[in-house]
Structure formats: C-alpha cells, structure tokens
Design an enzyme around this catalytic site. Structure first.
Site, short mmCIF file in Angstrom:
data_model
loop_
_atom_site.label_atom_id
_atom_site.label_comp_id
_atom_site.label_asym_id
_atom_site.label_seq_id
_atom_site.Cartn_x
_atom_site.Cartn_y
_atom_site.Cartn_z
N HIS A 59 -2.71 -0.60 -2.77
CA HIS A 59 -3.88 0.10 -2.25
C HIS A 59 -5.04 -0.04 -3.24
CE1 HIS A 59 -5.86 3.13 0.28
NE2 HIS A 59 -6.33 3.64 -0.84
N ASP A 105 0.85 -1.20 0.00
CA ASP A 105 0.00 0.00 0.00
C ASP A 105 0.88 1.24 0.00
OD1 ASP A 105 -1.81 2.10 0.63
OD2 ASP A 105 -3.15 0.67 1.59
#
Length: 233
Positions: A202, A171
């Site tokens: 993400h 992420d």
C-alpha cells in the site's frame, strides 16, 4: 502554487483548494488531486508540482476542513497515524464527494483550464476517485491503491468515463479476496483499466513514503500520465 476558496454545496462554509499551474500562459487540462488520510500534505503537494511540470493544472481541495483545516501529516510516526485514522473515521465520504464535485466545477472554470478535468486520488483519495467515477461528470478518474473499492460494486454501472486503477499486490488494507471481488465486478466494464503491481505494498507511489517502490511508482505514474495526456489535452 496559490489558494482558492470554494463554497460547500451543503452551505456548511468555505474550504481551501491549492492550485499548481504549468509554466507559460497557455490553456491546460486540470486534475483534481484527492488526498490520503494525511491531508493535503507535503507528499500530495509534491505530486501537484509534478503534474504542473508535466503541463497540467493540479487542484487539491482540503477535504478534512469540517474537522480540522490545513491537516499536513506524514506516515513517519505513530502519533500521526493515530491522528490520520481519527480524521478518516470522522470524515463523511458522501460530503467529501460533494466537495470534490464543487472543486471539479471550479477547476474547469479556472482562467487557464481548457475545460477538461479529471480526478486522481490515493488511498482514501483512491476510493473517492472511484466514487467520482460513479457520481460525477469527471472526464477521467485515476485511483491509486484505493481502499474498500469492492464495497462500491453496486455503483459500477454508472461509470461512463475512463477509470484507471493501480492496485498493490501486497496491500495490507486490501486483501486478495477483496481484490478478486473488485476485479470480478469490473470485468465487463469498457471504461476500466486495472493494473496490479507485483510485490508492491500500500502507498507504493507515496513520495518519500515508507513503502515507496520506485519501479512500481514509475510504471504506474507513466500509465497515468499517458491517460491524462490522452483525455485532458
């Protein structure tokens, strides 16, 4: 899908929430869907439809209504990203949680709701889902790639209902140090299940998103559905 109007707890006005219901006439548990920085967009609406197909009521409030009602952006253009970040930066998260509490109470009072209701959020909504876990009486909360969760550690002792975290290993908005801090802070909680998805970025579960990861999304969504079925039915 239909719309309902809800009154903000702070008296600032009314906001819209979008409702998807399963087929049939029986009662069902409700899921308050919490938007990303792109508003109640087509991806979130698709998630609402999917939850209804699984037999749940989905309710998605328009949380950016104080700035701009009806936001529906994608992750496909720079201009939309710029607008989305501007809306996020202008968003009062504490007021957003209060709007979510109003939505949660309204969801429980829907004619077809069995009285059980939880939350499920993505990105910004993933953070707000954790804030609902610490500040509301939701029956469960699910956070997909929530941002800044480690900053909420001081509130974690308030968690008293199942909380599921889906964390993307790569992420770009949640670096490894923040992930480690988060997991350390939650280590002793009996209520939290946290899952890390190797190689995922993400928004790996964003419908038609640029970082969609079919494998990670399928596994995460399966875990979510099992929890919803266990707690809300």
């Amino acid at each position: 899908m239909y719309e309902i109007k809800l009154k903000a707890a702070d008296g600032a006005g009314e906001f819209t929430a979008y409702v998807w219901e399963p087929k049939g006439t029986g009662e069902a548990g409700a899921v308050v869907l919490i938007q990303e920085i792109f508003g109640v967009n087509d991806a979130l609406r698709a998630t609402g439809e999917e939850l209804a197909a699984q037999g749940f009521i989905a309710v998605a409030p328009d949380l950016f209504w104080r700035q701009e009602p009806g936001v529906n952006l994608t992750d496909k253009t720079e201009a939309e990203w710029t607008r989305a970040f501007a809306l996020m930066n202008g968003f009062d998260q504490d007021k957003g949680v209060e709007d979510l509490k109003v939505t949660l109470a309204a969801a429980r009072e829907l004619p077809r709701c069995n009285g059980s209701a939880g939350t499920m959020g993505f990105c910004l909504g993933g953070r707000l889902a954790v804030m609902m876990a610490t500040r509301s009486d939701a029956d469960l909360n699910v956070s997909y790639y929530g941002v800044g969760l480690d900053e909420l550690a001081d509130e974690f002792d308030n968690i008293a209902a199942p909380l599921m975290l889906h964390i993307a290993e790569n992420d770009e908005f949640v670096p490894p140090a923040a992930q480690e801090k988060l997991l350390d802070a939650l280590e002793d909680s009996e209520w939290v299940d946290a899952f890390i998805y190797p190689g995922a970025q993400h928004a790996f579960a964003r419908v038609n998103g640029v970082h969609y990861d079919a494998r990670a999304a399928t596994i995460a969504n399966g875990r979510t559905t099992e929890l919803l079925a266990e707690i809300l039915e």
